[in-house]
Scaffold this motif. Structure first.
Motif, PDB file in Angstrom:
ATOM      1  N   MET A  81       0.847  -1.198   0.000  1.00 15.86           N
ATOM      2  CA  MET A  81       0.000   0.000   0.000  1.00 15.86           C
ATOM      3  C   MET A  81       0.884   1.250   0.000  1.00 15.86           C
ATOM      4  O   MET A  81       1.892   1.300   0.701  1.00 15.86           O
ATOM      5  N   ARG A  82       0.465   2.230  -0.771  1.00 14.53           N
ATOM      6  CA  ARG A  82       1.285   3.430  -0.916  1.00 14.53           C
ATOM      7  C   ARG A  82       1.258   4.299   0.343  1.00 14.53           C
ATOM      8  O   ARG A  82       0.282   4.330   1.077  1.00 14.53           O
ATOM      9  N   GLN A  83       2.364   5.014   0.505  1.00 16.31           N
ATOM     10  CA  GLN A  83       2.475   5.988   1.578  1.00 16.31           C
ATOM     11  C   GLN A  83       2.474   7.377   0.947  1.00 16.31           C
ATOM     12  O   GLN A  83       3.217   7.642  -0.003  1.00 16.31           O
ATOM     13  N   PHE A  84       1.665   8.278   1.494  1.00 14.25           N
ATOM     14  CA  PHE A  84       1.483   9.602   0.910  1.00 14.25           C
ATOM     15  C   PHE A  84       1.875  10.688   1.906  1.00 14.25           C
ATOM     16  O   PHE A  84       1.641  10.558   3.112  1.00 14.25           O
ATOM     17  N   THR A  85       2.445  11.755   1.360  1.00 15.48           N
ATOM     18  CA  THR A  85       2.592  13.001   2.111  1.00 15.48           C
ATOM     19  C   THR A  85       1.899  14.086   1.315  1.00 15.48           C
ATOM     20  O   THR A  85       2.261  14.348   0.158  1.00 15.48           O
ATOM     21  N   ALA A  86       0.880  14.705   1.895  1.00 16.18           N
ATOM     22  CA  ALA A  86       0.142  15.783   1.235  1.00 16.18           C
ATOM     23  C   ALA A  86       0.748  17.120   1.627  1.00 16.18           C
ATOM     24  O   ALA A  86       0.877  17.426   2.818  1.00 16.18           O
ATOM     25  N   VAL A  87       1.135  17.903   0.625  1.00 14.21           N
ATOM     26  CA  VAL A  87       1.661  19.242   0.860  1.00 14.21           C
ATOM     27  C   VAL A  87       0.570  20.226   0.447  1.00 14.21           C
ATOM     28  O   VAL A  87       0.189  20.291  -0.729  1.00 14.21           O
ATOM     29  N   VAL A  88       0.058  20.970   1.410  1.00 11.48           N
ATOM     30  CA  VAL A  88      -1.087  21.838   1.182  1.00 11.48           C
ATOM     31  C   VAL A  88      -0.624  23.275   1.000  1.00 11.48           C
ATOM     32  O   VAL A  88       0.145  23.795   1.813  1.00 11.48           O
ATOM     33  N   ASN A  89      -1.096  23.892  -0.051  1.00  7.83           N
ATOM     34  CA  ASN A  89      -0.801  25.291  -0.335  1.00  7.83           C
ATOM     35  C   ASN A  89      -1.475  26.166   0.723  1.00  7.83           C
ATOM     36  O   ASN A  89      -2.693  26.097   0.894  1.00  7.83           O
ATOM     37  N   PRO A  90      -0.718  27.031   1.401  1.00 11.31           N
ATOM     38  CA  PRO A  90      -1.311  27.829   2.471  1.00 11.31           C
ATOM     39  C   PRO A  90      -2.049  29.069   1.975  1.00 11.31           C
ATOM     40  O   PRO A  90      -2.717  29.737   2.748  1.00 11.31           O
ATOM     41  N   THR A  91      -1.915  29.386   0.680  1.00 10.83           N
ATOM     42  CA  THR A  91      -2.507  30.632   0.182  1.00 10.83           C
ATOM     43  C   THR A  91      -3.557  30.360  -0.880  1.00 10.83           C
ATOM     44  O   THR A  91      -4.747  30.426  -0.620  1.00 10.83           O
ATOM     45  N   ALA A  92      -3.131  30.004  -2.096  1.00  7.66           N
ATOM     46  CA  ALA A  92      -4.083  29.832  -3.195  1.00  7.66           C
ATOM     47  C   ALA A  92      -5.075  28.723  -2.911  1.00  7.66           C
ATOM     48  O   ALA A  92      -6.246  28.806  -3.245  1.00  7.66           O
ATOM     49  N   GLY A  93      -4.603  27.630  -2.279  1.00  9.64           N
ATOM     50  CA  GLY A  93      -5.531  26.572  -1.922  1.00  9.64           C
ATOM     51  C   GLY A  93      -6.335  26.941  -0.688  1.00  9.64           C
ATOM     52  O   GLY A  93      -7.546  26.900  -0.678  1.00  9.64           O
ATOM     53  N   GLY A  94      -5.586  27.365   0.379  1.00  8.88           N
ATOM     54  CA  GLY A  94      -6.230  27.792   1.598  1.00  8.88           C
ATOM     55  C   GLY A  94      -7.236  26.788   2.113  1.00  8.88           C
ATOM     56  O   GLY A  94      -7.011  25.585   2.124  1.00  8.88           O
ATOM     57  N   SER A  95      -8.385  27.278   2.561  1.00 11.07           N
ATOM     58  CA  SER A  95      -9.412  26.400   3.106  1.00 11.07           C
ATOM     59  C   SER A  95      -9.980  25.478   2.037  1.00 11.07           C
ATOM     60  O   SER A  95     -10.420  24.369   2.327  1.00 11.07           O
ATOM     61  N   THR A  96      -9.963  25.927   0.767  1.00  6.83           N
ATOM     62  CA  THR A  96     -10.449  25.073  -0.313  1.00  6.83           C
ATOM     63  C   THR A  96      -9.581  23.827  -0.434  1.00  6.83           C
ATOM     64  O   THR A  96     -10.084  22.713  -0.593  1.00  6.83           O
ATOM     65  N   GLY A  97      -8.260  24.012  -0.356  1.00  2.73           N
ATOM     66  CA  GLY A  97      -7.360  22.876  -0.422  1.00  2.73           C
ATOM     67  C   GLY A  97      -7.553  21.936   0.755  1.00  2.73           C
ATOM     68  O   GLY A  97      -7.585  20.712   0.595  1.00  2.73           O
ATOM     69  N   ALA A  98      -7.697  22.501   1.950  1.00  3.06           N
ATOM     70  CA  ALA A  98      -7.900  21.667   3.127  1.00  3.06           C
ATOM     71  C   ALA A  98      -9.204  20.887   3.023  1.00  3.06           C
ATOM     72  O   ALA A  98      -9.269  19.701   3.365  1.00  3.06           O
ATOM     73  N   ALA A  99     -10.259  21.529   2.537  1.00  5.11           N
ATOM     74  CA  ALA A  99     -11.550  20.854   2.390  1.00  5.11           C
ATOM     75  C   ALA A  99     -11.467  19.722   1.376  1.00  5.11           C
ATOM     76  O   ALA A  99     -12.039  18.641   1.580  1.00  5.11           O
ATOM     77  N   ALA A 100     -10.766  19.960   0.267  1.00  4.57           N
ATOM     78  CA  ALA A 100     -10.621  18.921  -0.755  1.00  4.57           C
ATOM     79  C   ALA A 100      -9.858  17.728  -0.210  1.00  4.57           C
ATOM     80  O   ALA A 100     -10.144  16.574  -0.557  1.00  4.57           O
ATOM     81  N   LEU A 101      -8.893  17.988   0.667  1.00  5.31           N
ATOM     82  CA  LEU A 101      -8.073  16.907   1.210  1.00  5.31           C
ATOM     83  C   LEU A 101      -8.837  16.074   2.237  1.00  5.31           C
ATOM     84  O   LEU A 101      -8.602  14.870   2.357  1.00  5.31           O
TER      85      LEU A 101
END
Length: 293
Positions: A1-21
């Motif tokens: 099984m794969r191991q993932f590290t998610a790097v979230v954009n703190p600006t352009a993604g913001g809360s949208t990126g966190a919600a998608a994740l």
């Protein structure tokens, strides 16, 4: 099984990126995958986080739009590490070029079971940026100015912000005289822009280079000549389908290395983020990045 590290954009993604994740993370963990989440302080920091995770043998997920995709993908280029994209930004053009789904279930299946493919990246050098590696395109002219306006928009998002930014940029633009050198051959060009495209899409779904492929080892160089503003607005509409390439005011060349110069200070951009002025050189790095999609 794969191991993932998610790097979230703190600006352009913001809360949208966190919600998608959030929705995606639940599906990945339910399937037995290991997932760590890192919130970057900046795009530079995002690249550092990506390299560290890649060195640990983890699949690096870029969560956000084209800016963080380009930053993380550029950091992993040439390392053998694998990139996964979680489209959650303003444009998501490289994810679109890969044909990635946005629905969490379908995206989770790609990330869990998809086979990595090798795609090209683009090495960008200029007086301001010694060396940057990006995924999508280098664009120099009115579109770079439009992107600047779009990124600074607080009222509009997505395609609407790019369209409004385009209208504002065209209204004040005067044609520049370019010297475009493709694989050592010089081409004189007077007009609105020069785009060296690895991905066919830019500007939130506009098909600037319909024949561009992310794995063919070439850049499609699209040059839009000087024309009446009325005609240019019609051409902007045709970017939705790629029909603009059939107009006599549009020239498309192909090559491995492109240098763009101009007779005055002309802005250029890359993957929706980097802002600088010409001259700039773009060179394709064939098959330099492994990506799920």
């Amino acid at each position: 099984m794969r191991q993932f590290t998610a790097v979230v954009n703190p600006t352009a993604g913001g809360s949208t990126g966190a919600a998608a994740l959030i929705a995606l993370a639940r599906l990945l963990r339910e399937a037995g995958a290991d997932l760590r989440t890192e919130y970057s302080r900046s795009l530079v920091h995002a690249g550092e986080l990506a390299r560290t995770a890649g060195e640990q043998g983890r699949v690096v997920l870029a969560v956000g739009g084209d800016g963080i995709a380009g930053c993380v993908g550029g950091a992993l280029s040439g390392t053998g590490a694998t990139l996964g994209l979680v489209p959650a930004g303003r444009g998501n053009d490289f994810a679109r070029a890969l044909g990635l789904p946005t629905e969490p279930g379908a995206l989770a299946r790609v990330l869990l079971t998809g086979e990595p493919r090798d795609v090209d990246t683009v090495e960008v050098t200029s007086a301001v940026h010694d060396r940057t590696v990006v995924l999508g395109s280098v664009y120099a002219g009115v579109d770079a100015l439009a992107n600047r306006h779009a990124n600074r928009s607080r009222l509009l998002r997505g395609a609407a912000s790019y369209y409004a930014g385009g209208l504002r940029a065209v209204a004040s633009w005067r044609a520049a005289r370019y010297r475009v050198t493709v694989d050592g051959v010089e081409h004189a060009h007077t007009g609105y822009t020069v785009v060296a495209a690895n991905s066919g899409y830019y500007g939130s779904g506009r098909l600037i280079a319909p024949d561009a492929r992310v794995d063919d080892g070439l850049l499609d160089v699209v040059m839009i000549e000087e024309a009446p503003r009325r005609l240019f607005f019609a051409l902007m509409k045709e970017l939705e389908t790629g029909a603009h390439v059939h107009r006599p005011q549009v020239t498309v060349l192909r090559g491995r290395e492109v240098r763009i110069e101009a007779d005055r200070e002309v802005p250029y951009g890359t993957d929706g983020e980097v802002e600088a002025v010409l001259p700039v050189t773009a060179r394709v790095l064939p098959g330099a990045l492994r990506v799920l999609g």
